[in-house]
Scaffold this active site. Structure first.
Site, PDB file in Angstrom:
ATOM      1  N   ALA A   8      10.024  42.702 -34.326  1.00 24.30           N
ATOM      2  CA  ALA A   8      10.665  42.253 -34.113  1.00 24.30           C
ATOM      3  C   ALA A   8       9.414  41.420 -34.020  1.00 24.30           C
ATOM      4  CB  ALA A   8      11.538  41.655 -32.975  1.00 24.30           C
ATOM      5  N   ARG A  13      -1.299  36.696 -38.365  1.00 24.62           N
ATOM      6  CA  ARG A  13      -2.357  36.226 -39.661  1.00 24.62           C
ATOM      7  C   ARG A  13      -1.870  37.250 -41.380  1.00 24.62           C
ATOM      8  NH1 ARG A  13      -5.335  40.777 -35.497  1.00 24.62           N
ATOM      9  NH2 ARG A  13      -3.694  41.641 -35.313  1.00 24.62           N
ATOM     10  N   GLY A  85       7.091  40.793 -25.771  1.00 25.31           N
ATOM     11  CA  GLY A  85       6.707  42.283 -25.031  1.00 25.31           C
ATOM     12  C   GLY A  85       7.347  43.504 -25.652  1.00 25.31           C
ATOM     13  N   GLY A 143      -5.466  49.439 -27.092  1.00 22.13           N
ATOM     14  CA  GLY A 143      -5.055  50.059 -25.697  1.00 22.13           C
ATOM     15  C   GLY A 143      -5.468  51.042 -25.660  1.00 22.13           C
ATOM     16  N   SER A 409       8.369  40.838 -94.791  1.00 17.53           N
ATOM     17  CA  SER A 409       8.323  40.036 -93.862  1.00 17.53           C
ATOM     18  C   SER A 409       8.661  38.601 -93.673  1.00 17.53           C
ATOM     19  CB  SER A 409       6.645  40.057 -94.484  1.00 17.53           C
ATOM     20  OG  SER A 409       6.113  40.856 -94.476  1.00 17.53           O
TER      21      SER A 409
HETATM   22  C1  UD1 Z   1       0.385  47.600 -29.009  1.00 18.55           C
HETATM   23  C2  UD1 Z   1       0.175  48.753 -27.783  1.00 18.55           C
HETATM   24  C3  UD1 Z   1      -1.090  48.787 -27.730  1.00 18.55           C
HETATM   25  C4  UD1 Z   1      -1.998  49.448 -29.066  1.00 18.55           C
HETATM   26  C5  UD1 Z   1      -1.537  48.833 -30.523  1.00 18.55           C
HETATM   27  C6  UD1 Z   1      -1.364  49.991 -31.657  1.00 18.55           C
HETATM   28  C7  UD1 Z   1       1.378  47.440 -26.389  1.00 18.55           C
HETATM   29  C8  UD1 Z   1       1.437  46.726 -25.301  1.00 18.55           C
HETATM   30  N1  UD1 Z   1       0.754  47.490 -26.818  1.00 18.55           N
HETATM   31  O1  UD1 Z   1      -0.051  46.663 -28.515  1.00 18.55           O
HETATM   32  O2  UD1 Z   1      -1.587  49.785 -26.356  1.00 18.55           O
HETATM   33  O3  UD1 Z   1      -3.144  49.780 -28.648  1.00 18.55           O
HETATM   34  O4  UD1 Z   1       0.075  48.681 -29.890  1.00 18.55           O
HETATM   35  O5  UD1 Z   1      -1.137  49.274 -32.439  1.00 18.55           O
HETATM   36  O6  UD1 Z   1       2.826  47.541 -26.592  1.00 18.55           O
HETATM   37  N2  UD1 Z   1       7.075  43.756 -31.705  1.00 18.55           N
HETATM   38  C9  UD1 Z   1       7.875  43.238 -31.370  1.00 18.55           C
HETATM   39  N3  UD1 Z   1       9.115  42.932 -29.829  1.00 18.55           N
HETATM   40  C10 UD1 Z   1       7.703  41.503 -29.036  1.00 18.55           C
HETATM   41  C11 UD1 Z   1       6.556  42.333 -29.863  1.00 18.55           C
HETATM   42  C12 UD1 Z   1       5.784  43.651 -30.306  1.00 18.55           C
HETATM   43  O7  UD1 Z   1       9.402  43.696 -31.877  1.00 18.55           O
HETATM   44  O8  UD1 Z   1       8.342  41.190 -28.211  1.00 18.55           O
HETATM   45  C13 UD1 Z   1       6.685  44.587 -31.858  1.00 18.55           C
HETATM   46  C14 UD1 Z   1       5.544  44.337 -33.319  1.00 18.55           C
HETATM   47  O9  UD1 Z   1       6.247  44.015 -34.417  1.00 18.55           O
HETATM   48  C15 UD1 Z   1       5.176  45.248 -33.528  1.00 18.55           C
HETATM   49  C16 UD1 Z   1       4.994  46.066 -32.508  1.00 18.55           C
HETATM   50  O10 UD1 Z   1       6.201  45.625 -31.259  1.00 18.55           O
HETATM   51  O11 UD1 Z   1       5.849  46.128 -34.930  1.00 18.55           O
HETATM   52  C17 UD1 Z   1       3.318  46.528 -31.861  1.00 18.55           C
HETATM   53  O12 UD1 Z   1       3.778  44.560 -31.306  1.00 18.55           O
HETATM   54  P1  UD1 Z   1       2.287  43.896 -31.151  1.00 18.55           P
HETATM   55  O13 UD1 Z   1       2.274  42.516 -30.691  1.00 18.55           O
HETATM   56  O14 UD1 Z   1       1.290  44.116 -32.788  1.00 18.55           O
HETATM   57  O15 UD1 Z   1       0.866  45.249 -30.094  1.00 18.55           O
HETATM   58  P2  UD1 Z   1      -0.553  44.541 -29.837  1.00 18.55           P
HETATM   59  O16 UD1 Z   1      -0.368  44.102 -29.377  1.00 18.55           O
HETATM   60  O17 UD1 Z   1      -0.975  45.450 -31.464  1.00 18.55           O
END
Ligand code: UD1
Ligand code: MG
Length: 471
Positions: A8, A13, A85, A143, A409
Site C-alpha cells: 500500500a 523516492r 504503518g 530495523g 525496382s
Molecule cells: C520495514 C520494517 C523494517 C525493515 C524494513 C525492510 C516496520 C515497522 N519496519 O521498514 O524493520 O528493516 O521494512 O525493508 O515494519 N506498507 C503498507 N502500508 C503502510 C506502510 C507500509 O502496505 O501503511 C508496505 C509498503 O508498501 C512496503 C512495506 O509495507 O511494501 C514496507 O514499508 P516501508 O514503509 O518501506 O517500511 P520500512 O520503513 O522500510
C-alpha cells in the site's frame, strides 16, 4: 498458509506517477514477481495483497494478470485507506485470514526472494514466529534484530528509534516473516503508534510474542540479493542487473551461446533450442522462441516472436509479433511487424518493413521495401524500393502476389491489386489494376532521347544580396 503482501505504500523516492509495486523489473511489475513466488509455495495459498496508494491502478493490473493467467485469479485484495504503518496494513487483512494456518508476510517491493528461502522460513512457523533476517555491512535504515545473551530474539528496533548501541547491530529485519495467526489478531490490535514515525509498526509484535512465550526463530536467505527492496531508481536498476545475470546464466547452462552475458536483456520469456547464438546488445520482450541453430546478430529487438530452426537475424533488426520460418535470412536493419508470417528460406534485407503479410518460401525482398497487408507466393523477387500502397487514407487494402512473380525496382502496388503467377512488373511501375499471369506489365513513360546542348556558365544577372554589417 495465509500469505499477505504489503503493497500500500507510496514509494515517494521513485518520483513516478506509477505506484512503486507496478514499476517493471525485467519487463514485469515488482508485484507480479512477488505473486509468482507466492503462488509457487507449498502448501498452496491464496495471496492477499494490501493495496492503498494507487489502489485503482494496482487493482486494474491484478485484473489484467488474472485475465492472462488463471493462477492469478486467486489473488485477493484489501484496501488500506490511509497508510499508517506495516502493523496497520496487516490488520486490514486480518478478517480474511484462516486462523488455523500461519501467516506469511511479504513485501510488494522485495521482488526476488526465492520460493526455497520462503519455504525454509515457513517451516519455522510451527506455533512460532519466523523472521527472515540478514547480516549487513551497512545496516543503515533497517530495523535491527535485538537478541539476548542466549542469542534469542527479543525485539526489532527501527533505525529512527534506535540508540547507538542498537544502531551498531548488523543483523537486520528483512520485513519478511511468518506469524501464528491465532495470536496475531490480539497482537496487531495491541500495537501503539508511540515511536519516532508515529506509525503502527508490525515489528512490535516481536516483543509481544516474546512476552507471550511464543518462540521467535530466524532464517536467512540463500542469496544476498533475495532480501533487497526497491525504494529508488538506483535499487531498481541494481536488481534489474541481478535478475538479468541470473537469466543469462540459465541460458548459458542450457547451452545457448551468449557472446557477452552482461549484454543481453530478457524482459519476458526467452525459450531457446540447441546451438542458438545471441550476439551482444539484444533485447527480448514478451514470449520469444528461438529454435535450434537460430543466430541473432548484435543489437536486435525481438518481441513476441517465434523463429524457426536455422534462421539468421542480422544486426539491428526489429521483430514484433511475427512467425519466422526456418532457414530465413533477416536484416541487417529489417523491421518485421505484427502479423508477419514468413515460410522457409525467405530473405528480408536492409530497410525492408513487413507487416501483416504472409510470404511463402524462397521469396526475397532484399532492399528498401514495404510489404503490408499482403499475400506473397513462393519464389517471388521483390525489387529494391517496392512499396505496397495498402492505405488509402481511410481503409487498408490487400495486395496478392502469386508464385514466381518478379517485381522490378521502385514499383508501387496500389491495393487492392493482384499480380498473377509468373508475371513480371517492369521497374518503376505504378500498378493500379491487376497484372495478368506470365506477362510483363510496365506503366512507365516511354524513354526518349533528343539532341541538346548543356548550358554554359554566364556572369550572374541576379541582383547581389546585401551584406549585413556587423556592429
Ligand atoms: C520495514 C520494517 C523494517 C525493515 C524494513 C525492510 C516496520 C515497522 N519496519 O521498514 O524493520 O528493516 O521494512 O525493508 O515494519 N506498507 C503498507 N502500508 C503502510 C506502510 C507500509 O502496505 O501503511 C508496505 C509498503 O508498501 C512496503 C512495506 O509495507 O511494501 C514496507 O514499508 P516501508 O514503509 O518501506 O517500511 P520500512 O520503513 O522500510
Ligand atoms: Mg522500505
Amino acid at each position: 498458509m495465509n500469505i499477505v503482501i504489503l503493497a500500500a505504500g507510496q514509494g515517494k523516492r521513485m518520483k513516478s506517477a506509477l505506484p512503486k509495486v507496478l514499476q517493471p523489473l525485467a519487463g514485469k511489475p515488482l508485484l507480479a514477481h512477488v505473486l509468482e513466488t507466492a503462488l509457487a509455495l507449498a502448501p498452496k495459498a491464496e495471496p492477499i495483497v494490501v493495496i492503498g496508494h494507487g489502489a485503482q491502478q494496482v487493482q486494474a493490473f491484478l485484473a489484467h494478470l488474472a485475465n492472462l493467467d488463471e493462477r492469478f485469479s486467486k489473488v485477493k485484495t484489501v484496501l488500506q485507506k490511509e497508510q499508517k504503518g506495516t502493523g496497520h496494513a496487516l490488520l486490514q487483512a486480518l478478517p480474511k485470514l484462516n486462523p488455523g494456518a500461519p501467516t506469511l508476510v511479504l513485501y510488494g517491493d522485495v521482488p526476488l526472494c526465492s520460493k526455497e528461502t520462503l519455504n525454509t522460513l515457513a517451516r519455522l512457523s510451527d506455533g512460532a514466529v519466523g523472521l527472515l533476517t540478514h547480516r549487513m555491512e551497512n545496516p543503515y535504515g533497517y530495523g535491527r534484530i535485538v537478541r539476548d545473551v542466549d542469542n534469542n530474539v527479543q525485539a526489532i528496533v527501527e533505525e529512527k528509534d534506535a540508540n547507538p548501541a542498537i544502531r551498531s547491530i548488523q543483523e537486520i529485519n528483512t520485513g519478511i516473516m511468518v506469524l501464528p495467526t491465532e495470536q496475531l489478531g490480539k497482537w496487531l490490535k495491541g500495537i501503539k503508534a508511540k515511536n519516532a514515525q508515529g506509525e503502527y509498526y508490525l515489528t512490535d509484535v516481536i516483543t509481544m510474542a516474546v512476552k507471550a512465550g511464543v518462540p521467535v526463530r530466524s532464517a536467512q536467505a540463500a542469496d544476498d540479493y533475495e532480501i533487497l527492496g526497491v525504494n529508488n531508481r538506483a535499487q531498481l536498476a541494481e536488481l534489474e542487473r541481478v535478475l538479468q545475470t541470473q537469466i543469462a546464466n540459465v541460458l548459458l547452462e542450457n547451452g545457448v551461446t551468449l557472446f557477452d552475458p552482461d549484454r543481453i536483456d530478457v524482459r519476458g520469456e526467452l525459450r531457446c533450442g540447441k546451438d542458438v547464438w545471441i550476439d551482444v546488445g539484444c533485447v527480448f520482450e514478451g514470449i520469444v522462441t528461438l529454435a535450434d541453430q537460430v543466430r541473432i546478430g548484435p543489437y536486435c529487438v525481438i518481441k513476441d516472436t517465434h523463429i524457426a530452426e536455422g534462421t539468421a537475424i542480422e544486426a539491428f533488426s526489429h521483430l514484433d509479433g511475427a512467425k519466422i520460418g526456418p532457414a530465413n535470412r533477416i536484416g541487417p536493419y529489417a523491421r518485421i511487424r505484427p502479423g508477419a508470417e514468413l515460410a522457409s528460406d525467405v530473405h528480408i534485407g536492409n530497410f525492408v518493413e513487413v507487416k501483416n503479410s504472409k510470404i511463402a518460401s524462397q521469396s526475397k525482398a532484399n532492399h528498401l521495401a514495404y510489404v503490408g497487408d499482403s499475400i506473397v507466393g513462393s519464389r517471388v523477387n521483390i525489387g529494391a524500393g517496392t512499396i505496397t500502397c495498402n492505405y488509402d487514407g481511410v481503409n487498408k487494402h490487400q495486395t496478392v502476389i502469386e508464385d514466381d512473380v518478379f517485381i522490378g525496382s521502385d514499383t508501387q502496388l496500389v491495393a487492392p491489386v493482384k499480380v498473377g503467377k509468373g508475371a513480371t512488373l517492369g521497374a518503376g511501375t505504378t500498378l493500379t489494376k491487376d497484372a495478368p499471369p506470365g506477362k510483363l506489365t510496365v506503366s512507365r513513360a516511354k524513354q526518349i532521347s533528343i539532341e541538346w546542348q548543356r548550358p554554359t556558365k554566364v556572369k550572374s544577372v541576379l541582383p547581389k544580396a546585401k551584406k549585413i554589417a556587423r556592429k
